[in-house]
Design an enzyme around this catalytic site. Structure first.
Site, PDB file in Angstrom:
ATOM      1  N   CYS A 134       0.823  -1.204   0.000  1.00 48.43           N
ATOM      2  CA  CYS A 134       0.000   0.000   0.000  1.00 48.43           C
ATOM      3  C   CYS A 134       0.865   1.264   0.000  1.00 48.43           C
ATOM      4  O   CYS A 134       1.653   1.478   0.927  1.00 48.43           O
ATOM      5  CB  CYS A 134      -0.912   0.000   1.226  1.00 48.43           C
ATOM      6  N   TYR A 268      -5.408   6.026  -9.219  1.00 46.66           N
ATOM      7  CA  TYR A 268      -6.595   5.234  -8.884  1.00 46.66           C
ATOM      8  C   TYR A 268      -7.806   5.714  -9.684  1.00 46.66           C
ATOM      9  O   TYR A 268      -8.677   4.912 -10.052  1.00 46.66           O
ATOM     10  CB  TYR A 268      -6.871   5.309  -7.384  1.00 46.66           C
TER      11      TYR A 268
END
Length: 353
Positions: A134, A268
């Site tokens: 992440c 994203y």
């Protein structure tokens, strides 16, 4: 025009030549070194160009901490499941199909945890939860290292499970390398169980990074920027460089307002776009911003001149994943970071600092 496709099929790799093989205009940008981050890019100058991208991704994110094959298998088996889960549950979109990242429910660290000479024990009960793949969690690990907080802030590292959730692995870890392991604070099987321990329970998204109060059984903060701001200034025991000096705070905030929507979240927005229009908008904003950053870094070592700041940390964790992850998996395919001389040198500079 790239199409919206969630498959992870490519033979592309990200070569990182050794510093001695860099063109002169790259080397000129790699000036003095700052402080040891203890995280560096692999030197792939002698690697086979046909290397499996999963192998390259694994080595990039985990280095040599574990034998690569188990890690490759883990990454390969979880990417598809994680992608589908995020597309189905964790990537809410607007009516136009644009990805909208949900804000964390615990955006900042309450003042009671900020230690000082008068309250030196305010941070004693804190525990950090992260996941290595992440980028948001990666920020916290970098600042924790830069501020020399290893002995003051324990960390538990989760790994993506088959359903896309964050799970802990059984077995001891010696703490000398960053690898997924057990929940050292609460002995839970997954992060969802930790969140649900808080008073009043919890039904939201169980995300990393997350700062936890072991004594109060409470989520302190689960927004990465709130955590790294706190790690920079909230620990009396912390040392190392000030990553948000008073005289640069206005400039840091201006850079954050540029890189977060277009780059950090922009990748994203590309990968999770639910319409061609939303995808095209996100891609254009992303690469327009990368072009601006490339120009700025032609005359600046870091975003704020010669001072490494929180803004650089935030940008770095996206750039370090760009060519191997976002370019391939999220279809950010116009250019690679290695095709930007200044951004590439900047990424190497921070990784080697």
């Amino acid at each position: 025009m790239a199409t919206l496709n969630s498959s992870f099929i490519s033979n592309q790799t990200l070569p990182f030549p050794s510093p001695t093989n860099l063109p002169s205009h790259f080397r000129a940008l790699r000036r003095r070194q700052l402080v040891p981050i203890r995280m560096s890019l692999p030197d792939n100058s002698n690697s086979n160009s046909s290397t499996d991208p999963i192998t390259s991704l694994t080595r990039l994110l985990w280095g040599r901490a574990l034998p690569p094959q188990p890690l490759i298998s883990a990454v390969r088996s979880t990417w598809s499941a994680t992608w589908l889960l995020m597309m189905r549950q964790l990537a809410p979109s607007s009516s136009s199909g644009s990805y909208s990242r949900p804000p964390g429910l615990f955006p900042s660290v309450p003042s009671l945890y900020h230690s000082s000479p008068q309250t030196p024990n305010a941070t004693d009960s804190l525990h950090l939860y992260v996941g290595l793949p992440c980028p948001w969690a990666h920020r916290t690990l970098i600042v924790r290292a830069l501020k020399n907080l290893k002995e003051h802030l324990p960390v538990s590292i989760a790994a993506p499970g088959s359903d896309g959730s964050w799970e802990f692995h059984s077995g001891p870890t010696d703490g000398s390398v960053l690898v997924a392991g057990p929940d050292k604070a609460n002995r839970k099987k997954n992060l969802r169980e930790v969140y649900r321990m808080r008073r009043g329970g919890y039904d939201g998204r169980s995300t990393v990074p997350m700062l936890w109060d072991v004594k109060r059984k409470e989520v302190v903060c689960n927004e990465s920027y709130g955590i790294i701001e706190f790690l920079n200034s909230g620990f009396a025991a912390g040392s190392g460089p000030d990553l948000c000096p008073v005289q640069l705070r206005g400039e840091i905030e201006r850079w954050n307002q540029v890189i977060y929507p277009a780059v950090n979240n922009g990748v994203y927005r590309c990968g999770f776009a639910q319409s061609q229009e939303a995808y095209d908008t996100a891609v254009n904003e992303l690469f327009t911003t990368l072009d601006k950053l490339e120009s700025h870094l032609s005359t600046n070592r870091y975003l704020c001149g010669d001072t490494l700041t929180l803004s650089d940390v935030c940008l770095f964790t996206t750039l370090i994943r760009f060519d191997l992850v976002y370019n391939v998996l999220f279809k950010c395919t116009k250019r690679k970071i290695i095709e930007y001389p200044n951004l590439y040198a900047y990424t190497r500079d921070i990784s080697d600092a």
